[in-house]
Design a protein around this motif. Structure first.
Motif, PDB file in Angstrom:
ATOM      1  N   THR A  98      12.799   4.427  13.373  1.00 36.50           N
ATOM      2  CA  THR A  98      13.376   5.333  12.389  1.00 36.50           C
ATOM      3  C   THR A  98      13.467   6.730  12.968  1.00 36.50           C
ATOM      4  N   THR A  99      14.566   7.379  12.674  1.00 34.90           N
ATOM      5  CA  THR A  99      14.775   8.769  13.074  1.00 34.90           C
ATOM      6  C   THR A  99      15.355   9.507  11.884  1.00 34.90           C
ATOM      7  N   GLY A 100      14.614  10.487  11.386  1.00 38.67           N
ATOM      8  CA  GLY A 100      15.073  11.180  10.188  1.00 38.67           C
ATOM      9  C   GLY A 100      15.143  10.207   9.035  1.00 38.67           C
ATOM     10  N   ASP A 101      16.315  10.092   8.410  1.00 36.66           N
ATOM     11  CA  ASP A 101      16.461   9.161   7.292  1.00 36.66           C
ATOM     12  C   ASP A 101      17.223   7.906   7.694  1.00 36.66           C
ATOM     13  N   ARG A 102      17.327   7.649   9.002  1.00 37.70           N
ATOM     14  CA  ARG A 102      18.039   6.468   9.498  1.00 37.70           C
ATOM     15  C   ARG A 102      17.059   5.468  10.089  1.00 37.70           C
ATOM     16  N   ALA A 103      17.398   4.188   9.974  1.00 37.67           N
ATOM     17  CA  ALA A 103      16.575   3.120  10.525  1.00 37.67           C
ATOM     18  C   ALA A 103      17.439   2.197  11.369  1.00 37.67           C
ATOM     19  N   SER A 104      16.892   1.777  12.498  1.00 36.94           N
ATOM     20  CA  SER A 104      17.546   0.819  13.382  1.00 36.94           C
ATOM     21  C   SER A 104      16.605  -0.362  13.574  1.00 36.94           C
ATOM     22  N   LEU A 105      17.086  -1.565  13.262  1.00 36.06           N
ATOM     23  CA  LEU A 105      16.271  -2.763  13.364  1.00 36.06           C
ATOM     24  C   LEU A 105      16.995  -3.804  14.207  1.00 36.06           C
TER      25      LEU A 105
ATOM     26  N   LEU B 282       0.818  -1.210   0.000  1.00 35.54           N
ATOM     27  CA  LEU B 282       0.000   0.000   0.000  1.00 35.54           C
ATOM     28  C   LEU B 282       0.856   1.266   0.000  1.00 35.54           C
ATOM     29  N   ASN B 283       2.183   1.090  -0.163  1.00 28.23           N
ATOM     30  CA  ASN B 283       3.133   2.205  -0.155  1.00 28.23           C
ATOM     31  C   ASN B 283       3.083   2.983   1.153  1.00 28.23           C
ATOM     32  N   LEU B 284       2.946   2.261   2.252  1.00 23.77           N
ATOM     33  CA  LEU B 284       2.969   2.895   3.563  1.00 23.77           C
ATOM     34  C   LEU B 284       4.384   2.845   4.130  1.00 23.77           C
ATOM     35  N   SER B 285       4.716   3.858   4.877  1.00 20.78           N
ATOM     36  CA  SER B 285       6.011   3.910   5.544  1.00 20.78           C
ATOM     37  C   SER B 285       5.855   3.373   6.964  1.00 20.78           C
ATOM     38  N   ILE B 286       6.643   2.358   7.308  1.00 22.22           N
ATOM     39  CA  ILE B 286       6.623   1.796   8.660  1.00 22.22           C
ATOM     40  C   ILE B 286       7.689   2.521   9.473  1.00 22.22           C
ATOM     41  N   GLU B 287       7.251   3.450  10.306  1.00 20.98           N
ATOM     42  CA  GLU B 287       8.190   4.263  11.070  1.00 20.98           C
ATOM     43  C   GLU B 287       8.712   3.523  12.294  1.00 20.98           C
TER      44      GLU B 287
ATOM     45  N   TYR C   1       9.342  11.431   4.399  1.00 19.05           N
ATOM     46  CA  TYR C   1       9.439  12.422   5.460  1.00 19.05           C
ATOM     47  C   TYR C   1       8.987  11.807   6.776  1.00 19.05           C
ATOM     48  N   HIS C   2       9.914  11.761   7.701  1.00 18.11           N
ATOM     49  CA  HIS C   2       9.597  11.199   9.010  1.00 18.11           C
ATOM     50  C   HIS C   2       9.548  12.318  10.037  1.00 18.11           C
ATOM     51  N   GLN C   3       8.367  12.613  10.486  1.00 23.60           N
ATOM     52  CA  GLN C   3       8.214  13.625  11.516  1.00 23.60           C
ATOM     53  C   GLN C   3       8.743  13.085  12.827  1.00 23.60           C
ATOM     54  N   LYS C   4       9.343  13.936  13.581  1.00 22.53           N
ATOM     55  CA  LYS C   4       9.880  13.493  14.857  1.00 22.53           C
ATOM     56  C   LYS C   4       8.746  13.065  15.771  1.00 22.53           C
ATOM     57  N   GLY C   5       8.874  11.860  16.307  1.00 15.81           N
ATOM     58  CA  GLY C   5       7.818  11.303  17.150  1.00 15.81           C
ATOM     59  C   GLY C   5       7.898  11.833  18.568  1.00 15.81           C
ATOM     60  N   GLU C   6       7.039  11.280  19.382  1.00 10.08           N
ATOM     61  CA  GLU C   6       7.029  11.673  20.783  1.00 10.08           C
ATOM     62  C   GLU C   6       8.331  11.252  21.444  1.00 10.08           C
TER      63      GLU C   6
END
Length: 441
Positions: A279-286, A56-61, A402-407
């Motif tokens: 995810t933070t900004g354009d980085r992902a940690s898994l 569905l072209n969703l971004s998993i943040e 675009y990843h908005q900064k979360g809580e």
């Protein structure tokens, strides 16, 4: 849920136990929609769930995957590609229904089309030769996906007969297509035998591409052209106290990243019991806590290294190298052959392609570099556009998530710290992140 009359009470119980419960929450998180899946079939549903969301072209943040004893819960924080929460009721309903019926879903079958699987040595102009052969044999390419990695190419091409519009079923013609494409893929000095086979097309296309490149052992080869300087960092270590292997991945974020990783772990026959994706900004940690299907952790340093190489390859295969060109034009015989020949004649190498046709209109995406893997000169791109048609071939920016900064959240531990956690602590941490308990401590 209404049950068919022929089901007895035992069958109803089994169906309830194996049917995922899906909850979608738009209020609990300020920046994303939470999709929560509670299932007694957790190890079989994870890949399907990620596939549905990414298709569905969703971004998993963010994602939290937990299973302990009989308790299974997967939670995904998703947005659209603009970073917005999902508010379209039809989309939310589709997600819920798809996840709840995932046990009876089937991959897209591409009825009425013939599917070809191709693997071989990549080179400038290869795709042009492939499409030229298909055009000469009166094959109409309806859909196709092409990936390249470490000097190898894998493609799934869906065809129909150009004259009749029917799938190609004549065995002699299929043998001719396979033989001619195999010769094209081998080239002059292919140390590995190229492969061209008619596929039953029962597997999700992108998962099948991962399987094809994995079987081709692309992860063992060294890149022959320039690749991204921002390669993923993967580490593997064992948490022997609980018989888990722990995989940690630090990567540039992009769409379908989690899907690519889960595909690879599943096809390597590992089972994910716990995982955290952030995810933070354009980085992902898994981070994944996993075992073999027989319940044992990774047993050797050689196996650990193989996991590292395979996961790095899975992430890099989809990396968008080069300039994104979008072709939108009336479909006609030989269109793909003509377009890709123009690329070849101007020294452009296609590193990835997505071909589709809708209502007699070709809607194609190509990622192109020069022969060395560098960004092509803008003058060459403009020359190519002039020949193909400025209104038909357009230069597009690479997709930006675009990843908005979360809580504000608790500082996460590194891999070493996570390995020292007990499973009880891990589950409590996930419950806190899910918003189901007030305090981690």
């Amino acid at each position: 849920m209404e049950w068919p009359t022929y089901l007895d009470e035992y069958e109803k119980l089994i169906t309830r136990m194996t049917t995922p419960r899906v909850m979608i929450d738009n209020a609990g998180c300020a920046t994303a929609t939470r999709v929560m899946i509670d299932s007694g079939r957790k190890h079989r549903i994870l890949l399907d769930a990620v596939q549905i969301l990414t298709d569905l072209n969703l971004s998993i943040e963010k994602a939290y995957i937990s299973s302990d004893g009989l308790w299974f819960m997967d939670v995904f924080h998703v947005t659209d590609l603009n970073g917005n929460k999902l508010n379209d009721e039809s989309v939310l309903s589709y997600i819920e229904q798809s996840l709840e019926t995932v046990h009876c879903r089937r991959s897209r079958s591409f009825n009425g089309l013939t599917a070809l699987e191709l693997t071989g040595t990549d080179r400038v102009g290869l795709l042009s030769e492939v499409f030229a052969v298909l055009s000469d044999l009166n094959c109409n390419v309806v859909e196709a996906k092409v990936w390249t990695h470490n000097g190898r190419i894998a493609s799934l091409i869906y065809l129909k007969d150009d004259h009749s519009g029917s799938p190609i079923e004549d065995s002699q013609k299929l043998e001719t297509i396979e033989a001619m494409l195999r010769n094209v893929l081998k080239g002059d000095n292919d140390i590995r035998s190229a492969s061209t086979v008619v596929s039953m097309a029962v597997t999700h296309t992108e998962r099948r591409l991962h399987q094809m490149m994995f079987a081709d052992r692309d992860y063992e080869r060294k890149p022959i052209i320039k690749t991204s300087d921002d390669s993923p960092v993967v580490s593997v270590q064992n948490y022997l106290e609980r018989d888990y292997s722990v995989v940690n991945i630090q990567s540039k974020d992009r769409t379908r990243l989690l899907f690519d990783v889960i595909c690879t772990l599943t096809d390597m026959e590992y089972v994910v019991f716990h995982a955290t994706v952030d995810t933070t900004g354009d980085r992902a940690s898994l981070e994944f806590f996993m075992r073999h299907m027989d319940g044992t952790p990774i047993s050797s340093e050689a196996e650990k290294q193989r996991v590292v190489l395979c996961l790095q390859a899975a992430i890099e295969r989809r990396a968008s190298q080069g300039v994104r060109l979008e072709l939108c034009a009336s479909d006609r015989k030989g269109l793909l052959a003509d377009v890709t020949r123009t690329f070849r004649e101007n020294g452009l190498n296609v590193t990835r392609a997505e071909i589709s046709t809708a209502v007699e209109t070709a809607q194609n995406v190509f990622y192109v570099t020069d022969a060395l893997g560098n960004i092509p000169d803008s003058k060459i791109i403009e020359s190519v556009r002039q020949r193909i048609g400025l209104s038909n071939l357009k230069v597009k920016e690479l997709p930006f998530i675009y990843h908005q900064k979360g809580e504000k959240e608790e500082t996460t531990m590194g891999t070493g710290g996570a390995v020292l956690l007990s499973i009880g602590s891990l589950v409590r941490r996930n419950l806190y992140n899910l918003g189901l308990i007030r305090s981690y401590s």
